[in-house]
Design a protein around this motif. Structure first.
Motif, PDB file in Angstrom:
ATOM      1  N   LYS A   1       1.165  -0.591   0.027  1.00 55.41           N
ATOM      2  CA  LYS A   1      -0.682   0.236   0.110  1.00 55.41           C
ATOM      3  C   LYS A   1       0.835   1.295  -0.367  1.00 55.41           C
ATOM      4  CE  LYS A   1      -2.639   2.756   3.149  1.00 55.41           C
ATOM      5  NZ  LYS A   1      -3.863   2.220   4.611  1.00 55.41           N
ATOM      6  N   ASN A   2       2.174   1.268   1.229  1.00 59.23           N
ATOM      7  CA  ASN A   2       2.846   2.515   0.574  1.00 59.23           C
ATOM      8  C   ASN A   2       3.446   3.028  -0.516  1.00 59.23           C
ATOM      9  OD1 ASN A   2       1.522   4.163   3.616  1.00 59.23           O
ATOM     10  ND2 ASN A   2       2.260   2.244   4.125  1.00 59.23           N
ATOM     11  N   TYR A   3       4.456   1.927  -1.218  1.00 62.21           N
ATOM     12  CA  TYR A   3       5.064   1.718  -2.263  1.00 62.21           C
ATOM     13  C   TYR A   3       3.945   2.549  -3.486  1.00 62.21           C
ATOM     14  CZ  TYR A   3       8.937  -0.795  -1.059  1.00 62.21           C
ATOM     15  OH  TYR A   3      10.817  -1.939   0.046  1.00 62.21           O
ATOM     16  N   ILE A   4       2.609   2.081  -3.448  1.00 64.09           N
ATOM     17  CA  ILE A   4       1.766   2.918  -4.292  1.00 64.09           C
ATOM     18  C   ILE A   4       1.371   4.136  -3.600  1.00 64.09           C
ATOM     19  CG2 ILE A   4      -0.498   2.345  -5.021  1.00 64.09           C
ATOM     20  CD1 ILE A   4      -0.788  -0.287  -4.073  1.00 64.09           C
ATOM     21  N   LEU A   5       0.973   4.359  -3.082  1.00 66.96           N
ATOM     22  CA  LEU A   5       0.783   5.904  -2.447  1.00 66.96           C
ATOM     23  C   LEU A   5       2.169   6.397  -2.306  1.00 66.96           C
ATOM     24  CD1 LEU A   5      -0.558   4.851   0.860  1.00 66.96           C
ATOM     25  CD2 LEU A   5      -2.062   5.909  -0.790  1.00 66.96           C
ATOM     26  N   ASN A   6       3.711   5.764  -2.703  1.00 67.84           N
ATOM     27  CA  ASN A   6       4.190   6.942  -2.731  1.00 67.84           C
ATOM     28  C   ASN A   6       4.321   6.909  -4.553  1.00 67.84           C
ATOM     29  OD1 ASN A   6       6.952   8.044  -1.903  1.00 67.84           O
ATOM     30  ND2 ASN A   6       8.348   6.080  -2.036  1.00 67.84           N
ATOM     31  N   GLY A   7       4.129   6.497  -5.209  1.00 73.40           N
ATOM     32  CA  GLY A   7       4.030   6.496  -6.282  1.00 73.40           C
ATOM     33  C   GLY A   7       3.613   7.487  -7.245  1.00 73.40           C
ATOM     34  N   LEU A   8       2.427   8.007  -5.436  1.00 74.30           N
ATOM     35  CA  LEU A   8       1.442   8.901  -6.366  1.00 74.30           C
ATOM     36  C   LEU A   8       2.325  10.153  -6.056  1.00 74.30           C
ATOM     37  CD1 LEU A   8      -1.376   7.283  -4.385  1.00 74.30           C
ATOM     38  CD2 LEU A   8      -0.778   7.309  -7.127  1.00 74.30           C
TER      39      LEU A   8
END
Length: 191
Positions: free
Chosen positions: A113-120
């Motif tokens: 989840k946080n890897y995805i959020l970091n990619g936003l």
């Protein structure tokens, strides 16, 4: 004497070759090579070279970002959390192995989840950071931006089909004008 390297190849000088009874001359024995055993320390890391990390999603080209993020998560061995629900534990079950599996799943889901959020982009981060799991986050992004991409493409195609050709101009010039029109039009939409 040999002229290359001043080595005397014709000489039978064995003065440097000491021998003991029943042994080979020491000057002839090649040096013993002792293999050095290196300690193999395996470092398991979830880090991927920086070049493979996708750029931040800024509401443009979702499909490309989506594919790059999916590949990135796959290299981190986290892509399965985009589709999986947490392992179920039966009511009243006190199985230690089940609890450990659930904790491991929660930790990996948190990372995903946080890897995805970091990619936003930061503005998108603030919108989606409240999602409870990687699956919820991923599904929300797909619902929002895949639909939006499809709507934009449909609009562009409709505009292209509305373009009228006229008989008073050459076909080549009209095609060039049409192409320029749609290139500038799609640039405005993407910004």
């Amino acid at each position: 004497m040999n002229s290359i390297g001043n080595i005397d190849t014709n000489s039978n000088d064995t003065s440097n070759m000491e021998t003991s009874e029943g042994s080979i001359p020491t000057g002839v024995i090649p040096p013993v090579v002792v293999p050095v055993m290196a300690l193999h320390t395996t470092v398991h890391s979830n880090s991927v070279p920086h070049g493979e990390k996708p750029e931040k999603f800024i509401r443009v080209e979702f499909k490309r970002w989506h594919q790059k993020m999916l590949f990135y998560l796959t290299t981190l061995n986290l892509a399965k959390f985009l589709n999986e629900d947490p392992p179920a534990i039966q009511e009243g079950e006190n199985n230690r192995a089940s609890l450990i599996a659930l904790d491991a799943w929660k930790h990996s889901d948190f990372l995903c989840k946080n890897y995805i959020l970091n990619g936003l982009d930061n503005t998108l981060y603030n919108v989606y950071c409240s999602k409870q799991s990687a699956k919820d986050l991923w599904d929300s992004l797909e619902r929002k931006y895949k639909t939006e991409d499809a709507g934009t493409k449909k609009f562009i195609v409709e505009r292209f089909l509305d373009y009228k050709m006229v008989d008073s101009k050459t076909v080549i010039s009209q095609v060039q004008n049409c192409r320029l029109y749609f290139m500038t039009f799609t640039r405005r939409i993407c910004l």
